[in-house]
Design a protein around this motif. Sequence first.
Motif, mmCIF file in Angstrom:
data_model
loop_
_atom_site.group_PDB
_atom_site.id
_atom_site.type_symbol
_atom_site.label_atom_id
_atom_site.label_comp_id
_atom_site.label_asym_id
_atom_site.label_seq_id
_atom_site.Cartn_x
_atom_site.Cartn_y
_atom_site.Cartn_z
ATOM 1 N N LEU A 88 -55.340 59.163 118.603
ATOM 2 C CA LEU A 88 -55.788 57.878 118.083
ATOM 3 C C LEU A 88 -54.633 56.886 118.074
ATOM 4 C CD1 LEU A 88 -57.822 58.995 114.950
ATOM 5 C CD2 LEU A 88 -58.740 58.333 117.177
ATOM 6 N N TYR A 89 -54.960 55.590 118.312
ATOM 7 C CA TYR A 89 -53.974 54.517 118.212
ATOM 8 C C TYR A 89 -54.332 53.628 117.009
ATOM 9 C CZ TYR A 89 -52.231 55.576 122.892
ATOM 10 O OH TYR A 89 -51.672 56.194 123.983
ATOM 11 N N SER A 90 -53.310 53.174 116.316
ATOM 12 C CA SER A 90 -53.525 52.233 115.219
ATOM 13 C C SER A 90 -53.679 50.822 115.785
ATOM 14 C CB SER A 90 -52.334 52.273 114.265
ATOM 15 O OG SER A 90 -51.200 51.668 114.883
ATOM 16 N N GLU A 91 -53.928 49.840 114.874
ATOM 17 C CA GLU A 91 -53.866 48.441 115.268
ATOM 18 C C GLU A 91 -52.434 48.088 115.667
ATOM 19 O OE1 GLU A 91 -55.166 46.189 111.973
ATOM 20 O OE2 GLU A 91 -57.272 46.731 112.172
ATOM 21 N N ASP A 92 -52.282 47.065 116.491
ATOM 22 C CA ASP A 92 -50.956 46.588 116.855
ATOM 23 C C ASP A 92 -50.360 45.829 115.662
ATOM 24 O OD1 ASP A 92 -51.651 47.596 119.258
ATOM 25 O OD2 ASP A 92 -51.796 45.662 120.302
ATOM 26 N N PHE A 93 -49.049 45.949 115.492
ATOM 27 C CA PHE A 93 -48.346 45.123 114.506
ATOM 28 C C PHE A 93 -47.045 44.625 115.140
ATOM 29 C CE2 PHE A 93 -47.085 49.498 113.899
ATOM 30 C CZ PHE A 93 -45.723 49.457 113.715
ATOM 31 N N LYS A 123 -44.642 43.869 119.879
ATOM 32 C CA LYS A 123 -45.831 44.572 119.443
ATOM 33 C C LYS A 123 -45.588 46.084 119.407
ATOM 34 C CE LYS A 123 -49.172 41.167 121.170
ATOM 35 N NZ LYS A 123 -50.354 40.973 122.043
ATOM 36 N N TRP A 124 -46.033 46.707 118.312
ATOM 37 C CA TRP A 124 -45.886 48.159 118.134
ATOM 38 C C TRP A 124 -47.223 48.731 117.671
ATOM 39 C CZ3 TRP A 124 -41.048 49.994 119.399
ATOM 40 C CH2 TRP A 124 -40.019 49.062 119.426
ATOM 41 N N ARG A 125 -47.327 50.046 117.763
ATOM 42 C CA ARG A 125 -48.502 50.727 117.238
ATOM 43 C C ARG A 125 -48.146 52.190 116.976
ATOM 44 N NH1 ARG A 125 -52.468 51.018 122.622
ATOM 45 N NH2 ARG A 125 -50.932 52.000 124.029
ATOM 46 N N ILE A 126 -48.978 52.840 116.155
ATOM 47 C CA ILE A 126 -48.772 54.258 115.831
ATOM 48 C C ILE A 126 -49.738 55.086 116.667
ATOM 49 C CG2 ILE A 126 -48.822 56.008 114.019
ATOM 50 C CD1 ILE A 126 -48.316 53.813 111.997
ATOM 51 N N VAL A 183 -44.740 51.402 121.990
ATOM 52 C CA VAL A 183 -44.734 49.983 122.360
ATOM 53 C C VAL A 183 -46.156 49.628 122.776
ATOM 54 C CG1 VAL A 183 -43.798 48.249 123.917
ATOM 55 C CG2 VAL A 183 -42.329 50.094 123.059
ATOM 56 N N ALA A 184 -46.794 48.719 122.055
ATOM 57 C CA ALA A 184 -48.221 48.460 122.262
ATOM 58 C C ALA A 184 -48.499 47.759 123.587
ATOM 59 C CB ALA A 184 -48.766 47.629 121.095
ATOM 60 N N ASP A 185 -47.606 46.852 124.011
ATOM 61 C CA ASP A 185 -47.859 46.063 125.218
ATOM 62 C C ASP A 185 -46.974 46.498 126.380
ATOM 63 O OD1 ASP A 185 -45.560 45.275 123.992
ATOM 64 O OD2 ASP A 185 -45.865 43.122 124.293
ATOM 65 N N SER A 186 -46.687 47.811 126.496
ATOM 66 C CA SER A 186 -45.758 48.304 127.527
ATOM 67 C C SER A 186 -46.268 48.025 128.937
ATOM 68 C CB SER A 186 -45.526 49.807 127.342
ATOM 69 O OG SER A 186 -46.763 50.510 127.447
ATOM 70 N N VAL A 228 -34.164 53.927 122.087
ATOM 71 C CA VAL A 228 -34.265 52.764 122.962
ATOM 72 C C VAL A 228 -35.495 52.982 123.843
ATOM 73 C CG1 VAL A 228 -33.191 51.386 124.768
ATOM 74 C CG2 VAL A 228 -31.778 52.364 122.948
ATOM 75 N N PHE A 229 -36.554 52.237 123.592
ATOM 76 C CA PHE A 229 -37.794 52.388 124.338
ATOM 77 C C PHE A 229 -37.667 51.681 125.679
ATOM 78 C CE2 PHE A 229 -38.739 52.863 119.906
ATOM 79 C CZ PHE A 229 -39.731 53.839 119.842
#
Length: 593
Positions: A37-42, A48-51, A69-72, A106-107
Amino acid sequence: MELQGDGSKSWCVDTTGKVRKFRWMIKKFSCITDKKLYSEDFIVDGNKWRILIYPKGNKGDHLSICLGVADSASLPSGWSRYAQFGLAVIDQIDRKTSITKVATHVFNVKEVDRGFTSFLSLAELHNPRRGYLVNDACLVEAYVSTDRTTGLISHELIVKTDSAIGNQKTTITRPEEITTPSSSRPSCQIVDIEPEEPTKEDMNTFFTSLESELLSSNTVFSQEEAEEALAKLEAALNMTPINFHDSGEFSPLKLAFKILASVGCSSTNLTIEQKNKLLAMEESLKQLADRAAKAVEDKNRLTAKESMKKTVTCNLECSLIRYKEVESEVKQVEKKLAALQEQVEEAQKERESMLAEQKGIFRSSKNMKIELEALAKECEDCEAKAKVAKDEEKIVEAEWGRMKHFISSIKEDIKRELKEQYGGEEEQEVKDTLVPHNDSVEVAKETASKVDAQAVDDPPSGRFTWKIENISKLNTKKLYSDIFFIGGYKWRILIFPKGNNVSHLSMYLDVADSTTLPYGWSRYTQFSLAVCNQIHNKYTIRKDTQHKFNARESDWGFTSFMPLGDLYDPCRGYLVNDTFVVEAEVAVCKVAD
């Protein structure tokens, strides 16, 4: 973005001024069927990040949690982001026992998420005595900072920050900026708690009304504020649309537009058209920035897709090359297998031959054992007879000596008696009968010379090979080969397979027609006899000799040619498949006088 079912709640706050906190409440946790599962972006510092969570574990029996990274997929080539972060599964009964883990990373395009595969065992997660699942809801928190100052995030920060919020009924559903709490006030007081959870319609109505009130207010701004607002607007317009979008500076510009609009209302320097454009510019500025960002996102997505296409194409080419290589290797292996199959077949034939030889050795050994037992019995009888013969031999020798002594004693008396009785002529006749006539002697010599002359004029040589099969079935004491011709003479080989009264193979060269040759014949011959080794030719046993054959000695050779033990030993190579091979090389030479 993936959220599990109705009732999943999340919100984001700033906890220290440098660390941003994101809370994710996942309800109906035990009913989740998705693998991940992915969380909402924050957003943290404009990024932008997400869990990412694996409710059943990522190939294990532990809950797995990562920060991603949500928008990779839409970022430009070569991008990278530094972050120090902490992840926590909150114990909703006692926050101090919450499970927390902290890391830095470092992503980049190769590692778009980072976290912990074995965060919390599933057994501990579902333990009803612990507070990780309360009313089938799991509370997950993420603490993120892009500041490189070490030690900003720790277990103490996570379990103490906003500890009271987990027990409130209200959950904020959208990110909210808050100030750093003072040391004298509880951290839970940094969030305003509403008595009841507001609906989206209530919030929209409230903020629309608030915006109208603010726009209609007749606030008077100073010259310095107006000049500062103009400078902010000019700085924003000096930026590219995409940079302005990423800077997150739009909210401060709303106040700048309000200040400039109020200045325009009391000025006669601005035309009405300019004032209207100024008032409309606020929304246009945001729209243009959003459009620029969307355009860049689309371009980056194309670049990413083209990069993926290139990578897949390269991988396909490598797969094709490797496929052909494997195909060639398979053919080589098939050739090796065919060669090995031939070797196996040859080995099987050799094995069958060896087994047949083994059986032959067994049969021959069995026969030899029977023969040995029979000889043992015969030896017992012969031993008794030999003792008697020895005594008999002594008696015969004694009697023979007495007869010889008697004849010697009367020999002279007989001669005198004969001389007196027959006189001189009779004596001459006796001499003539005892000595052959000279003519007869000459004739014999001439006959012998004719036979020998053939050997002198034409001294040929030759070889004869004799293959003797079924040795174990031979019961004869001696054995002759077929007749062969060398030098115009008939020859044959004579062998004693069990030895000629010895424990060795006996082998001779024999004149085949000796009984039909004329009186006084003779042949002088050099010859060799051999027993061939059928496995290793270098171990062949060969013996040379020479002999003058005649009527009294028509055969000549070797009584003890080789030990019978060596001959019949299957490991030596002389006896193979119950067969051994002998050879004779004969050269007829001049007869010595």
